[in-house]
Design an enzyme around this catalytic site. Sequence first.
Site, PDB file in Angstrom:
ATOM      1  N   ASP A  11       0.854  -1.177   0.000  1.00 24.78           N
ATOM      2  CA  ASP A  11       0.000   0.000   0.000  1.00 24.78           C
ATOM      3  C   ASP A  11       0.895   1.233   0.000  1.00 24.78           C
ATOM      4  OD1 ASP A  11      -2.563   1.393   0.193  1.00 24.78           O
ATOM      5  OD2 ASP A  11      -1.993   1.888   2.239  1.00 24.78           O
ATOM      6  N   SER A  12       0.280   2.396  -0.067  1.00 30.38           N
ATOM      7  CA  SER A  12       1.052   3.633  -0.084  1.00 30.38           C
ATOM      8  C   SER A  12       1.355   4.168   1.310  1.00 30.38           C
ATOM      9  CB  SER A  12       0.302   4.707  -0.886  1.00 30.38           C
ATOM     10  OG  SER A  12      -0.926   5.022  -0.254  1.00 30.38           O
ATOM     11  N   GLY A  44      -3.578   8.331  -5.217  1.00 30.44           N
ATOM     12  CA  GLY A  44      -4.891   8.580  -5.810  1.00 30.44           C
ATOM     13  C   GLY A  44      -4.972   9.723  -6.784  1.00 30.44           C
ATOM     14  N   CYS A  74      -4.445  -1.696  -1.540  1.00 30.71           N
ATOM     15  CA  CYS A  74      -4.604  -0.332  -2.041  1.00 30.71           C
ATOM     16  C   CYS A  74      -5.675  -0.364  -3.113  1.00 30.71           C
ATOM     17  CB  CYS A  74      -3.285   0.202  -2.609  1.00 30.71           C
ATOM     18  SG  CYS A  74      -3.416   1.826  -3.401  1.00 30.71           S
ATOM     19  N   CYS A 174     -10.886   3.020   0.223  1.00 36.73           N
ATOM     20  CA  CYS A 174      -9.458   3.282   0.385  1.00 36.73           C
ATOM     21  C   CYS A 174      -9.089   2.753   1.760  1.00 36.73           C
ATOM     22  CB  CYS A 174      -9.153   4.777   0.283  1.00 36.73           C
ATOM     23  SG  CYS A 174      -7.446   5.215   0.702  1.00 36.73           S
ATOM     24  N   HIS A 176      -6.972   3.644   3.804  1.00 37.18           N
ATOM     25  CA  HIS A 176      -6.728   4.687   4.802  1.00 37.18           C
ATOM     26  C   HIS A 176      -8.019   5.070   5.538  1.00 37.18           C
ATOM     27  CE1 HIS A 176      -2.866   5.351   2.782  1.00 37.18           C
ATOM     28  NE2 HIS A 176      -2.525   6.156   3.763  1.00 37.18           N
TER      29      HIS A 176
END
Length: 246
Positions: A11-12, A44, A74, A174, A176
């Site tokens: 993931d980021s 994104g 992600c 997402c 996050h």
Amino acid sequence: MLQIKTLGIYDSGLGGFSIYHELKTTFPDLDMVLFADQLNAPYGNKSKEEIQTIAFEAMFRFQQAGIDSVLIACNTVSAVALDFLRESFPDMNLWGIIDITVSQVPIGASVGIVATQATVDSGAYQKVLQSSFTIQKALVDLVGLIENLEDIDTIKQYLVNDDVYNQDYLILGCTHYPLVSDVFETVSRAIILDSRLPIRQFVEKLYLPGEGKTSVFTSGEPAHLMNQIKSLFNYDEEVLEWNSLF
């Protein structure tokens, strides 16, 4: 039947850690390596080509390290680069999380989807949810707010009233976003869904119990991610530089 010996998670940033932490808590004998690509975050707002290039480099590093099973935690990469990655790395087992996430949605339900700009533009969720009424909203700044550990009031003000929050279900598209799910609950009447539960169920069927060896890597500053983890999870986790993976 495929069995995962070591699971790579990609993931980021903090969204991937939320998945990693969930799996580590649920399956203490699962061997895992997390890569949080904070140097290139957020994904994104990047082009499809940029995301594919970044994700290709990440998969190449996993492959070189002998990790051939990777959960792409992600939504953005899952939406715009998963097919490309599978074609590029045919000997690896690569899973996106969009199909896993929407498995929770009943047929015919109305669904709001909040996600990054790239995920919304791809239409990936709408393609999977063809039997449902869907409405999408890109929250282009939310990943940055979460990564910067902004306060709840700032995030709540960002989540302005919108029809996307007034459907039967709201998908947090997402990884996050579940980190601030309590804020979404204050602005939405919908049943809120994210990827954590179905990912647990998915991994439970496939993993081969190991020694519980886990590692977290970042392409950014390890101390920064350690501080973020401590602030959000009240948890001490060692974080290593990505270039030290092998």
